[in-house]
Design an enzyme around this catalytic site. Structure first.
Site, short mmCIF file in Angstrom:
data_model
loop_
_atom_site.label_atom_id
_atom_site.label_comp_id
_atom_site.label_asym_id
_atom_site.label_seq_id
_atom_site.Cartn_x
_atom_site.Cartn_y
_atom_site.Cartn_z
N ARG A 46 32.98 -32.49 11.58
CA ARG A 46 32.71 -31.31 12.21
C ARG A 46 33.19 -30.00 11.08
O ARG A 46 32.39 -29.07 11.00
CB ARG A 46 33.90 -30.90 13.18
CG ARG A 46 34.19 -29.59 13.54
CD ARG A 46 34.79 -29.49 14.90
NE ARG A 46 36.07 -30.49 14.96
CZ ARG A 46 37.30 -30.36 14.46
NH1 ARG A 46 37.53 -29.29 13.64
NH2 ARG A 46 37.92 -31.17 14.77
N TYR A 98 17.59 -11.08 24.04
CA TYR A 98 17.26 -12.12 24.51
C TYR A 98 18.30 -12.36 25.92
O TYR A 98 19.58 -11.83 25.63
CB TYR A 98 17.61 -13.46 23.49
CG TYR A 98 17.55 -14.66 24.24
CD1 TYR A 98 16.36 -15.13 24.58
CD2 TYR A 98 18.78 -15.38 24.47
CE1 TYR A 98 16.07 -16.42 24.98
CE2 TYR A 98 18.65 -16.77 24.94
CZ TYR A 98 17.26 -17.25 25.31
OH TYR A 98 17.13 -18.40 25.80
N ASP A 170 19.41 -10.55 14.75
CA ASP A 170 18.61 -11.79 15.34
C ASP A 170 17.16 -11.80 14.87
O ASP A 170 16.46 -10.83 15.46
CB ASP A 170 18.85 -11.84 16.90
CG ASP A 170 18.07 -13.07 17.36
OD1 ASP A 170 17.20 -13.78 16.87
OD2 ASP A 170 18.50 -13.57 18.65
N LYS A 195 13.26 -22.22 17.62
CA LYS A 195 11.89 -21.68 17.84
C LYS A 195 10.96 -21.92 16.47
O LYS A 195 10.60 -22.96 16.28
CB LYS A 195 12.05 -20.05 18.06
CG LYS A 195 13.15 -19.79 19.18
CD LYS A 195 12.78 -20.19 20.67
CE LYS A 195 13.88 -20.11 21.57
NZ LYS A 195 14.55 -19.00 21.57
C1 LIG Z 1 15.80 -18.54 22.29
C2 LIG Z 1 16.63 -17.47 21.72
C3 LIG Z 1 17.84 -17.34 21.49
C4 LIG Z 1 18.57 -18.48 21.97
O1 LIG Z 1 18.67 -19.65 21.26
P1 LIG Z 1 18.75 -21.27 21.95
O2 LIG Z 1 18.49 -22.01 20.64
O3 LIG Z 1 17.93 -21.22 23.08
O4 LIG Z 1 20.38 -21.36 22.50
C5 LIG Z 1 18.51 -16.36 20.92
N1 LIG Z 1 17.60 -15.18 20.56
C6 LIG Z 1 16.30 -15.28 20.87
C7 LIG Z 1 15.65 -14.07 20.20
C8 LIG Z 1 15.56 -16.40 21.30
O5 LIG Z 1 14.37 -16.48 21.44
#
Ligand SMILES: *Cc1c(COP(=O)(O)O)cnc(C)c1O
Length: 378
Positions: A46, A98, A170, A195
């Site tokens: 961890r 998001y 982000d 992604k």
């Molecule tokens: C998918 C997404 C998230 C969340 O991520 P997860 O891996 O699904 O928890 C956060 N920000 C953006 C822009 C996203 O497309």
């Protein structure tokens, strides 16, 4: 080192213990100590795991920061970053963040006394007017999802510094291949690595990079205390995905440009949202701060019925949430990714029922255009 080279040679590109050219999966939870505290840098997985560490070094290098952190999902990464703050603190966020970010801020973290305000950050005046004595950070998502609004990161980070606030970005949609928020003045950059970074729809993960030793210590403390870490198998998959990020994104960019041109000239499409279009309101900022416009396109087909018809006719665009993978995906944000945002708020933002979002993949562009054409015209 140029960017494509760094994706392959950045971080710890081979295993110092064995010479393995691909960093191995250290599927292990604990490490032998030669006497109490006498370890080789790893005590318990961890706190730190060699495969996760190799990934964390890689994302640190390609974002140009001081330290990287890998989490079990993008949401775990976002939550850990917000846990740097205290009860009574306030964060200003981009309004069309998001859906999961909106949900965690307004339904979970608010219960721990962290307050949030959502504004259209593509206009900096909206940020300034919301700064309060207890504001601690500006949280930007750019480009946004699904309307692809762009915020000027450098200008927002400058404003944040003037008010002693952190800038958090982000960077999921642009990826470090196209955009590096830390170079533009941000303090923390984070990703849903599920992604583009993973890129193959086979791993859920989150990554964070910070620009100071102080933030690195604080975030490691939160990561180790709350435990939302990424496992070694998934860390391995992400390293593998990141190695080909450059070549994937170059190809997706070319496919996307061709698709945008087609959609823009089609009578069945009311409006196309893409920062690469000269008519996009934030086109100049997008061009200034990013090296590419990305593979996400939204377009309005006028109604929920038209959207449903399109979805039922396409062959190569898979109806699914998520984005950024080798296969093209299609979704209707109002009823999928953004369903957790209240209807009246969606209307305010412009996320109409006829809005369709595509994530352009690596299929042949001619096939993708032909597919959209037959679906729009059937
Ligand atoms: C998918 C997404 C998230 C969340 O991520 P997860 O891996 O699904 O928890 C956060 N920000 C953006 C822009 C996203 O497309």
């Amino acid at each position: 080192m140029k960017r494509k080279t760094q994706l392959i040679h950045g971080g710890i590109s081979n295993d110092p213990a064995t010479g393995a050219v691909t960093f191995p999966i250290y599927q292990v939870s604990t490490y032998k100590q030669e006497g109490v505290g006498g370890h080789k840098g790893f005590e318990y997985s961890r706190t730190g795991n060699p495969t996760r560490n190799a990934l964390e070094e890689l994302i640190k290098d390609i974002e140009g920061g001081k330290a990287g952190f890998a989490f079990g999902s993008g949401m775990a990464a976002i939550t850990a970053v917000i846990m740097l703050f205290n009860s009574g603190d306030h964060v200003i966020l981009t309004d069309d963040v998001y859906g999961g970010t909106f949900r965690v801020m307004t339904k979970v973290l608010n219960r721990f006394g962290i307050d949030s305000t959502f504004v259209d950050t593509s206009n900096l005046e909206n940020i300034t007017s919301e700064i309060r004595p207890n504001t601690r950070a500006i949280y930007l998502e750019t480009p946004t999802n699904p309307l692809l609004k762009v915020t000027d990161i450098e200008a927002a980070a400058k404003l944040a510094k003037e008010h002693n606030l952190l800038t958090i970005v982000d960077n999921t949609f642009s990826t470090p291949y196209w955009q590096n928020p830390i170079e533009l003045g941000a303090d923390i950059v984070l990703h849903s690595a599920t992604k583009y970074l993973g890129g193959h729809s086979d791993v859920v993960a989150g990554l964070v990079v910070v620009n100071s030793d102080e933030l690195a210590n604080d975030l490691h403390f939160v990561q180790n205390s709350t435990g939302g870490i990424l496992g070694p198998q998934d860390s391995f998959l992400l390293i593998r995905g990141i190695r080909t990020l450059g070549i994937r994104l170059e190809e997706m960019e070319a496919n996307t440009a061709a698709i945008v041109e087609f959609l823009n000239g089609h009578p069945g499409v009311k409006k196309v949202y893409y920062p690469g279009l000269e008519t996009h309101p934030n086109h100049e900022i997008a061009k200034k701060q990013a090296r590419g416009f990305g593979g996400m396109v939204s377009f309005d087909v006028g109604s929920a019925e038209n959207a449903d018809k399109l979805l039922s006719k396409v062959h190569y665009f898979t109806l699914a949430e998520s984005l950024g993978a080798v296969e093209s995906l299609i979704s209707v944000p109002a009823r999928m990714t953004h369903a957790s945002i209240p209807a009246e708020r969606r209307a305010e933002l412009g996320i109409t029922d006829g809005l369709v979002r595509i994530s352009v993949g690596l299929e042949d562009a001619e096939d993708l255009i032909e597919d959209l054409k037959q679906a729009l015209e059937s």
